[in-house]
Design a protein around this motif. Sequence first.
Motif, PDB file in Angstrom:
ATOM      1  N   LEU A 181       0.812  -1.210   0.000  1.00 18.21           N
ATOM      2  CA  LEU A 181       0.000   0.000   0.000  1.00 18.21           C
ATOM      3  C   LEU A 181       0.848   1.263   0.000  1.00 18.21           C
ATOM      4  N   GLY A 182       2.088   1.147   0.440  1.00 20.71           N
ATOM      5  CA  GLY A 182       2.962   2.309   0.467  1.00 20.71           C
ATOM      6  C   GLY A 182       3.163   2.929  -0.905  1.00 20.71           C
ATOM      7  N   VAL A 183       3.184   2.131  -1.949  1.00 21.85           N
ATOM      8  CA  VAL A 183       3.380   2.660  -3.295  1.00 21.85           C
ATOM      9  C   VAL A 183       2.063   2.944  -4.006  1.00 21.85           C
ATOM     10  N   MET A 184       0.957   2.644  -3.378  1.00 19.13           N
ATOM     11  CA  MET A 184      -0.357   2.867  -3.980  1.00 19.13           C
ATOM     12  C   MET A 184      -1.066   4.017  -3.267  1.00 19.13           C
ATOM     13  N   MET A 212      -2.688  -5.739  10.626  1.00 17.23           N
ATOM     14  CA  MET A 212      -1.806  -4.919   9.798  1.00 17.23           C
ATOM     15  C   MET A 212      -2.623  -4.077   8.812  1.00 17.23           C
ATOM     16  N   PHE A 213      -3.636  -4.697   8.179  1.00 15.78           N
ATOM     17  CA  PHE A 213      -4.477  -3.955   7.241  1.00 15.78           C
ATOM     18  C   PHE A 213      -5.237  -2.831   7.948  1.00 15.78           C
ATOM     19  N   LEU A 214      -5.737  -3.102   9.143  1.00 14.73           N
ATOM     20  CA  LEU A 214      -6.454  -2.069   9.896  1.00 14.73           C
ATOM     21  C   LEU A 214      -5.520  -0.919  10.263  1.00 14.73           C
ATOM     22  N   LYS A 215      -4.295  -1.236  10.627  1.00 11.61           N
ATOM     23  CA  LYS A 215      -3.313  -0.195  10.938  1.00 11.61           C
ATOM     24  C   LYS A 215      -2.998   0.632   9.697  1.00 11.61           C
ATOM     25  N   HIS A 263      -3.513   5.702   6.374  1.00 10.15           N
ATOM     26  CA  HIS A 263      -3.810   6.225   5.034  1.00 10.15           C
ATOM     27  C   HIS A 263      -5.273   6.651   4.958  1.00 10.15           C
ATOM     28  N   PRO A 264      -5.575   7.883   5.374  1.00  7.56           N
ATOM     29  CA  PRO A 264      -6.968   8.334   5.442  1.00  7.56           C
ATOM     30  C   PRO A 264      -7.716   8.319   4.114  1.00  7.56           C
ATOM     31  N   LYS A 265      -7.020   8.311   2.992  1.00  9.43           N
ATOM     32  CA  LYS A 265      -7.706   8.228   1.693  1.00  9.43           C
ATOM     33  C   LYS A 265      -8.262   6.828   1.450  1.00  9.43           C
ATOM     34  N   LEU A 266      -7.728   5.837   2.144  1.00  5.84           N
ATOM     35  CA  LEU A 266      -8.245   4.472   2.046  1.00  5.84           C
ATOM     36  C   LEU A 266      -9.486   4.394   2.926  1.00  5.84           C
ATOM     37  N   ALA A 286     -16.340  -4.841  11.468  1.00  6.28           N
ATOM     38  CA  ALA A 286     -16.840  -4.164  12.668  1.00  6.28           C
ATOM     39  C   ALA A 286     -16.467  -2.680  12.762  1.00  6.28           C
ATOM     40  N   PRO A 287     -15.207  -2.292  12.588  1.00  5.49           N
ATOM     41  CA  PRO A 287     -14.905  -0.864  12.721  1.00  5.49           C
ATOM     42  C   PRO A 287     -15.564  -0.003  11.649  1.00  5.49           C
TER      43      PRO A 287
END
Length: 101
Positions: free
Chosen positions: A1-4, A24-27, A32-35, A64-65
Motif C-alpha cells: 500500500l505504500g506505493v499505492m 496490519m491492514f487495519l493499521k 492512510h486516510p484516503k483508504l 466491525a470498525p
Amino acid sequence: LGVMASLMDANLLVNNFDTDAASMFLKLKQEHPKLTTLCGFKGDEISINFSEQNLGPVDAMLIAPEISVMTSLTSLRLDGNNFYGSGDSFGEALKRSSSLR
C-alpha cells in the motif's frame, strides 16, 4: 500500500487472512486516510446483507470498525457465517453505531 497512494477502497473479505494480517491492514487503513474501506463499502449503505457468505472471525475484524461509523446503516444481516469468537468485535461496533439499534 505504500506505493499505492491513490488506493481509496479495497475488499479484503473472504481471503483467509490470519488475525495478524487483518491487524496490519487495519493499521494501514488508519495511516492512510484516503483508504476509506477494506470491505468494499461505499459508506452510505442503508442495509447490508452478509448472510451465508462464508465469512469468519478475521472478516469480522475488518467489518466491525467500518459499520460502527456508518451513519446511514439501519439494517445488518450476519446470519449463516462462521463468526465464532467475534461477538466482542460486533458488540463494540453496535455500541458505537448511531444508526444500528
